[in-house]
Design an enzyme around this catalytic site. Structure first.
Site, PDB file in Angstrom:
ATOM      1  N   TYR A 142       0.811  -1.214   0.000  1.00 24.10           N
ATOM      2  CA  TYR A 142       0.000   0.000   0.000  1.00 24.10           C
ATOM      3  C   TYR A 142       0.849   1.271   0.000  1.00 24.10           C
ATOM      4  O   TYR A 142       0.387   2.337  -0.398  1.00 24.10           O
ATOM      5  CB  TYR A 142      -0.932   0.026   1.211  1.00 24.10           C
ATOM      6  CG  TYR A 142      -2.053  -0.992   1.178  1.00 24.10           C
ATOM      7  CD1 TYR A 142      -2.234  -1.833   0.094  1.00 24.10           C
ATOM      8  CD2 TYR A 142      -2.926  -1.117   2.237  1.00 24.10           C
ATOM      9  CE1 TYR A 142      -3.244  -2.775   0.072  1.00 24.10           C
ATOM     10  CE2 TYR A 142      -3.955  -2.047   2.234  1.00 24.10           C
ATOM     11  CZ  TYR A 142      -4.107  -2.880   1.140  1.00 24.10           C
ATOM     12  OH  TYR A 142      -5.120  -3.798   1.120  1.00 24.10           O
ATOM     13  N   LYS A 193       3.451 -15.378   2.515  1.00 24.75           N
ATOM     14  CA  LYS A 193       3.409 -16.140   1.256  1.00 24.75           C
ATOM     15  C   LYS A 193       4.858 -16.461   0.874  1.00 24.75           C
ATOM     16  O   LYS A 193       5.341 -16.149  -0.214  1.00 24.75           O
ATOM     17  CB  LYS A 193       2.701 -15.323   0.167  1.00 24.75           C
ATOM     18  CG  LYS A 193       2.335 -16.132  -1.081  1.00 24.75           C
ATOM     19  CD  LYS A 193       1.370 -17.268  -0.819  1.00 24.75           C
ATOM     20  CE  LYS A 193       0.997 -17.960  -2.127  1.00 24.75           C
ATOM     21  NZ  LYS A 193       0.282 -19.232  -1.903  1.00 24.75           N
ATOM     22  N   ASP A 225      -3.142 -17.975   1.676  1.00 25.91           N
ATOM     23  CA  ASP A 225      -4.286 -18.650   1.064  1.00 25.91           C
ATOM     24  C   ASP A 225      -4.832 -19.742   1.981  1.00 25.91           C
ATOM     25  O   ASP A 225      -6.046 -19.903   2.119  1.00 25.91           O
ATOM     26  CB  ASP A 225      -3.922 -19.218  -0.314  1.00 25.91           C
ATOM     27  CG  ASP A 225      -2.566 -19.891  -0.345  1.00 25.91           C
ATOM     28  OD1 ASP A 225      -1.815 -19.836   0.655  1.00 25.91           O
ATOM     29  OD2 ASP A 225      -2.239 -20.497  -1.391  1.00 25.91           O
ATOM     30  N   ASP A 249      -5.471  -6.726   5.745  1.00 28.30           N
ATOM     31  CA  ASP A 249      -6.675  -6.058   5.273  1.00 28.30           C
ATOM     32  C   ASP A 249      -7.717  -7.089   4.853  1.00 28.30           C
ATOM     33  O   ASP A 249      -8.896  -7.022   5.235  1.00 28.30           O
ATOM     34  CB  ASP A 249      -6.311  -5.148   4.101  1.00 28.30           C
ATOM     35  CG  ASP A 249      -7.410  -4.164   3.745  1.00 28.30           C
ATOM     36  OD1 ASP A 249      -8.473  -4.193   4.385  1.00 28.30           O
ATOM     37  OD2 ASP A 249      -7.212  -3.370   2.809  1.00 28.30           O
ATOM     38  N   ASP A 253     -11.235  -8.661   7.254  1.00 30.63           N
ATOM     39  CA  ASP A 253     -12.610  -8.563   6.756  1.00 30.63           C
ATOM     40  C   ASP A 253     -13.268  -9.940   6.701  1.00 30.63           C
ATOM     41  O   ASP A 253     -14.467 -10.077   6.969  1.00 30.63           O
ATOM     42  CB  ASP A 253     -12.626  -7.914   5.368  1.00 30.63           C
ATOM     43  CG  ASP A 253     -12.592  -6.387   5.450  1.00 30.63           C
ATOM     44  OD1 ASP A 253     -12.265  -5.869   6.527  1.00 30.63           O
ATOM     45  OD2 ASP A 253     -12.879  -5.735   4.433  1.00 30.63           O
TER      46      ASP A 253
END
Length: 360
Positions: A142, A193, A225, A249, A253
């Site tokens: 970001y 990852k 994942d 992020d 959620d």
């Protein structure tokens, strides 16, 4: 000595839920003689419309002077046509996080027993759920440079972003995660990852090295994942999760829906000293703005986190959280958590009910 709290209503449903948290804070301020001074400021689309910038200089000065900041939400389709750097999310929200160095984001995912039926999963999978996601907030993809949209040598437009973390950034958020785990169940899962991304290979290496200083904490690693799958499959296997900005992020959620609604989840974004900005995990929800149906409880619970973490008023934070539980016990529900047999209430009615519970 009085404490200064800056409230930033922002956009969409922000002004509506800010009105309700203001009522709650005014009540506890009077009821417990807290000596808190409140002021409001502009950020996001509202700031663009009124001051020409998503993060005006005046707001920056207010942020610096405040002991804590309470932000509702920013953004909406009205400002989507602006250049990326000028939009509410990048020019406002990300700027505040970056300039205040709010690197440590705490996102609890707690299922209130009263809302077990509102979860998208079976009650036996989520009953008693209490997860804390520690998200690095001022680095990663970001904020990485270079970024932008360009035309390549074949004349084709392409977008590009840079995913980057340095060792100091990883150790800083790792320290928050390990120390948080020590205060909870002494169990930490680091999500990365590392099978394909060098930046998270470094992440894993450093987190593993830091674990030597916290021998009581059970450390595990999980690819993002798989972590997303495991949150749905067996969420209660997690206690504290630490991860980077983008993964955090997304996972927070996903965790929100385990609890019934993202409208119930608060968050804290802290700097190295513990000063912070507090905000609900949900967005500005422009599709329901102005209808009086938004859930203000995440905003109210964010205020409780603010009192606990930045203002050292944990007993009052406990009172607010108990008031929220009392309201849920009464069966009061906004539209996002409504189920048959409960009582549907408006944004304002929910705020009034929390104030009433505090008075009792």
């Amino acid at each position: 000595m009085s404490k200064k709290v800056l409230i930033l209503p922002g956009d969409g449903i922000g002004p509506e839920i800010s009105q309700e948290v203001n009522k709650v804070l005014v009540q506890v301020n009077q009821q417990y003689s807290l000596d808190i001074e409140f002021e409001q400021g502009l950020v996001g689309g509202a700031a663009i419309d009124q001051a020409g910038s998503a993060f005006p200089e005046q707001t920056w000065q207010q942020c610096q002077a405040a002991d804590a900041i309470l932000l509702a939400c920013v953004g909406g389709p009205k400002w989507d046509s602006l250049p990326p750097a000028e939009r509410p999310e990048i020019g406002g929200l990300l700027q505040i996080r970056s300039r205040l160095e709010l690197f440590g984001n705490l996102r609890p995912a707690i299922l209130y027993p009263q809302l077990a039926d509102a979860s998208s999963l079976k009650p036996e999978l989520v009953s008693g759920l209490d997860i804390l996601i520690v998200r690095e907030l001022t680095g990663g993809i970001y904020f990485g440079q270079p970024r932008g949209i360009r035309v390549n040598e074949d004349g084709v437009r392409e977008g590009f972003n840079t995913y980057i973390y340095n060792e100091n950034e990883i150790r800083r958020i790792g320290k928050v995660a390990f120390e948080t785990a020590m205060k909870r169940g002494k169990k930490l899962c680091s999500v990365d990852k590392a099978n394909v991304l060098e930046v998270t290979m470094l992440w894993r290496e450093i987190i593993e090295d830091m674990s030597k200083d916290y021998p009581e904490v059970e450390l595990s690693h999980m690819y993002v994942d798989n972590a997303a799958m495991q949150l749905i499959r067996q969420p209660k296997q997690f206690d504290v999760i630490v991860t980077g900005n983008m993964f955090g992020d997304i996972l927070s959620d996903a965790a929100a829906m385990l609890t019934g609604s993202i409208g119930m989840l608060p968050s804290a974004s802290l700097d190295i000293t513990g000063k912070g900005m507090y905000e609900p995990c949900h967005g500005s929800a422009p599709d329901i703005a102005g209808q009086g149906i938004a859930n203000p409880l995440a905003m109210i619970l964010s205020a409780a986190m603010m009192l606990r973490h930045s203002l050292n008023m944990a007993p009052v934070a406990d009172k607010i959280e108990a008031a929220v539980e009392a309201v849920l016990d009464q069966g009061l529900r906004t539209a996002d958590i409504y189920s048959q047999g409960s009582v549907k209430v408006s944004t304002q009615q929910m705020g009034d009910a929390v104030v009433a519970a505090l008075k009792k």
